[in-house]
Design a protein around this motif. Structure first.
Motif, PDB file in Angstrom:
ATOM      1  N   UNK A 212       0.058 -36.944  25.762  1.00 16.83           N
ATOM      2  CA  UNK A 212       0.295 -36.227  27.006  1.00 16.83           C
ATOM      3  C   UNK A 212       0.628 -37.387  28.363  1.00 16.83           C
ATOM      4  N   UNK A 213       1.428 -36.428  28.770  1.00 19.08           N
ATOM      5  CA  UNK A 213       2.123 -37.785  30.334  1.00 19.08           C
ATOM      6  C   UNK A 213       1.188 -36.962  31.368  1.00 19.08           C
ATOM      7  N   UNK A 214      -0.002 -37.106  31.967  1.00 17.59           N
ATOM      8  CA  UNK A 214      -1.015 -36.943  32.713  1.00 17.59           C
ATOM      9  C   UNK A 214      -0.554 -36.884  33.799  1.00 17.59           C
ATOM     10  N   UNK A 215      -0.448 -38.691  33.809  1.00 19.88           N
ATOM     11  CA  UNK A 215      -0.213 -39.194  35.084  1.00 19.88           C
ATOM     12  C   UNK A 215       1.049 -39.726  35.698  1.00 19.88           C
ATOM     13  N   UNK A 216       2.219 -39.982  36.973  1.00 21.37           N
ATOM     14  CA  UNK A 216       2.926 -40.133  37.084  1.00 21.37           C
ATOM     15  C   UNK A 216       2.795 -41.144  38.552  1.00 21.37           C
ATOM     16  N   UNK A 217       3.533 -42.166  39.053  1.00 23.76           N
ATOM     17  CA  UNK A 217       3.205 -42.803  40.555  1.00 23.76           C
ATOM     18  C   UNK A 217       4.279 -43.617  40.187  1.00 23.76           C
ATOM     19  N   UNK A 218       5.152 -42.970  41.863  1.00 25.52           N
ATOM     20  CA  UNK A 218       6.185 -43.574  42.020  1.00 25.52           C
ATOM     21  C   UNK A 218       6.299 -44.263  43.725  1.00 25.52           C
ATOM     22  N   UNK A 219       7.087 -45.186  43.514  1.00 24.19           N
ATOM     23  CA  UNK A 219       7.489 -46.218  45.004  1.00 24.19           C
ATOM     24  C   UNK A 219       8.945 -45.133  44.798  1.00 24.19           C
ATOM     25  N   UNK A 220       9.520 -45.271  46.111  1.00 22.94           N
ATOM     26  CA  UNK A 220      11.264 -44.794  46.679  1.00 22.94           C
ATOM     27  C   UNK A 220      11.292 -45.770  47.993  1.00 22.94           C
ATOM     28  N   UNK A 221      12.686 -46.150  47.834  1.00 25.84           N
ATOM     29  CA  UNK A 221      12.823 -46.555  49.070  1.00 25.84           C
ATOM     30  C   UNK A 221      14.159 -45.092  49.725  1.00 25.84           C
ATOM     31  N   UNK A 222      14.192 -44.886  50.519  1.00 28.95           N
ATOM     32  CA  UNK A 222      15.407 -43.376  50.779  1.00 28.95           C
ATOM     33  C   UNK A 222      15.163 -44.095  52.862  1.00 28.95           C
ATOM     34  N   UNK A 223      15.829 -43.455  53.493  1.00 30.58           N
ATOM     35  CA  UNK A 223      16.356 -43.567  54.581  1.00 30.58           C
ATOM     36  C   UNK A 223      15.630 -41.557  55.632  1.00 30.58           C
ATOM     37  N   UNK A 224      14.727 -41.369  54.455  1.00 30.57           N
ATOM     38  CA  UNK A 224      14.322 -39.837  55.358  1.00 30.57           C
ATOM     39  C   UNK A 224      12.914 -39.932  56.247  1.00 30.57           C
ATOM     40  N   UNK A 225      13.226 -40.140  57.231  1.00 31.28           N
ATOM     41  CA  UNK A 225      12.774 -39.611  58.389  1.00 31.28           C
ATOM     42  C   UNK A 225      10.348 -39.882  58.399  1.00 31.28           C
ATOM     43  N   UNK A 226      10.475 -39.239  57.499  1.00 36.40           N
ATOM     44  CA  UNK A 226       8.899 -38.700  57.013  1.00 36.40           C
ATOM     45  C   UNK A 226       8.802 -38.551  55.622  1.00 36.40           C
ATOM     46  N   UNK A 227       6.965 -38.159  55.588  1.00 32.55           N
ATOM     47  CA  UNK A 227       7.108 -37.734  54.305  1.00 32.55           C
ATOM     48  C   UNK A 227       7.314 -36.838  53.724  1.00 32.55           C
ATOM     49  N   UNK A 228       7.202 -35.564  54.596  1.00 36.69           N
ATOM     50  CA  UNK A 228       8.456 -34.125  54.139  1.00 36.69           C
ATOM     51  C   UNK A 228       9.609 -34.677  53.959  1.00 36.69           C
ATOM     52  N   UNK A 229      10.529 -34.832  54.793  1.00 37.86           N
ATOM     53  CA  UNK A 229      11.873 -35.501  54.468  1.00 37.86           C
ATOM     54  C   UNK A 229      11.921 -36.070  53.214  1.00 37.86           C
ATOM     55  N   UNK A 230      11.328 -36.931  52.716  1.00 36.78           N
ATOM     56  CA  UNK A 230      10.764 -37.163  50.940  1.00 36.78           C
ATOM     57  C   UNK A 230      10.626 -36.184  50.339  1.00 36.78           C
ATOM     58  N   UNK A 231       9.245 -35.053  50.665  1.00 34.95           N
ATOM     59  CA  UNK A 231       9.321 -34.611  49.888  1.00 34.95           C
ATOM     60  C   UNK A 231       9.992 -33.707  49.613  1.00 34.95           C
ATOM     61  N   UNK A 232      10.781 -33.366  50.250  1.00 31.13           N
ATOM     62  CA  UNK A 232      11.915 -32.088  50.566  1.00 31.13           C
ATOM     63  C   UNK A 232      13.140 -32.760  49.445  1.00 31.13           C
ATOM     64  N   UNK A 233      13.394 -33.680  48.391  1.00 32.62           N
ATOM     65  CA  UNK A 233      13.822 -34.403  47.881  1.00 32.62           C
ATOM     66  C   UNK A 233      12.888 -34.006  46.187  1.00 32.62           C
ATOM     67  N   UNK A 234      11.986 -33.448  46.192  1.00 33.40           N
ATOM     68  CA  UNK A 234      10.922 -33.099  45.107  1.00 33.40           C
ATOM     69  C   UNK A 234      10.926 -32.059  44.484  1.00 33.40           C
ATOM     70  N   UNK A 235      11.162 -31.670  43.268  1.00 36.77           N
ATOM     71  CA  UNK A 235      11.242 -29.863  43.337  1.00 36.77           C
ATOM     72  C   UNK A 235      10.159 -29.695  43.026  1.00 36.77           C
ATOM     73  N   UNK A 236       9.759 -28.283  42.986  1.00 44.81           N
ATOM     74  CA  UNK A 236       8.405 -27.672  43.072  1.00 44.81           C
ATOM     75  C   UNK A 236       7.312 -27.740  43.552  1.00 44.81           C
ATOM     76  N   UNK A 237       7.158 -29.170  44.304  1.00 48.04           N
ATOM     77  CA  UNK A 237       6.303 -29.226  45.114  1.00 48.04           C
ATOM     78  C   UNK A 237       5.636 -28.043  46.321  1.00 48.04           C
ATOM     79  N   UNK A 238       3.986 -27.608  46.076  1.00 44.54           N
ATOM     80  CA  UNK A 238       3.769 -26.789  47.374  1.00 44.54           C
ATOM     81  C   UNK A 238       2.706 -27.109  47.454  1.00 44.54           C
ATOM     82  N   UNK A 239       2.950 -28.240  48.300  1.00 46.67           N
ATOM     83  CA  UNK A 239       1.422 -28.876  49.412  1.00 46.67           C
ATOM     84  C   UNK A 239       0.842 -28.399  50.409  1.00 46.67           C
ATOM     85  N   UNK A 240      -0.279 -28.269  50.054  1.00 46.87           N
ATOM     86  CA  UNK A 240      -0.555 -27.007  51.177  1.00 46.87           C
ATOM     87  C   UNK A 240      -1.968 -27.746  51.845  1.00 46.87           C
TER      88      UNK A 240
END
Length: 178
Positions: free
Chosen positions: A76-104
């Motif tokens: 099983x691969x239960x957990x993944x952490x990531x670090x990304x350098x990006x020019x997105x202005x904020x976390x919402x912009x960064x998350x917009x690059x992720x697929x299927x994220x439903x952050x409430x």
């Protein structure tokens, strides 16, 4: 005739209850206190991890802009952490690059966005001149866990992001090396 019916009902209940009473596989490994060199709260992480015999942690480089840390428990691969350098202005912009994220849920003015099984964060004062001013973002995702806990995800991403801010990667804006 009645004792047979009672015994049959009791037997059926026992069979039914034994299915409900299935216990999870025993955890035979130690829950890590860090993932790829970044400290994590092992008590908060533990409920997301499955039972199993062996846990391994592997860092993978996607590019100079990103790295992931994958946790494997047996098959099983239960957990993944990531670090990304990006020019997105904020976390919402960064998350917009992720697929299927439903952050409430959100915390710290939107610096952290999370749900019961994944979380994303923005570091403070971590920029890379070599990557044209890119900012460092974090992710903590439960890939195969049935357990969901938004409060735990908030703790994990907050502590993880704060720990990343103390690394040389953040302090010196170093791109990741393959």
């Amino acid at each position: 005739m009645r004792p047979v019916v009672v015994v049959s009902i009791a037997a059926a209940l026992l069979v039914g209850l034994s299915g409900c009473g299935e216990h999870k596989a025993k955890r035979e490994y130690a829950v890590p206190r860090s993932l790829c060199g970044i400290p994590v709260d092992s008590e908060t992480l533990a409920p997301f991890l499955p039972g199993g015999r062996k846990l391994s942690v592997k860092q993978t480089m996607s590019s100079m802009s990103g790295t992931s840390c994958q946790v494997r428990v047996d098959n099983h691969f239960p957990v993944q952490t990531s670090l990304w350098w990006t020019n997105q202005p904020n976390t919402a912009g960064y998350v917009g690059l992720q697929n299927n994220s439903k952050l409430d849920h959100r915390a710290d003015g939107g610096r952290f966005l999370y749900s019961g099984w994944e979380a994303f964060g923005e570091t403070r004062n971590c920029t890379s001149k070599k990557l044209l001013g890119a900012r460092l973002f974090t992710a903590f995702q439960m890939e195969t866990s049935d357990h969901q806990d938004a409060d735990a995800m908030k703790r994990l991403i907050t502590e993880y992001t704060n720990a990343v801010e103390k690394t040389d990667t953040c302090k010196y804006g170093k791109p990741f090396q393959k």
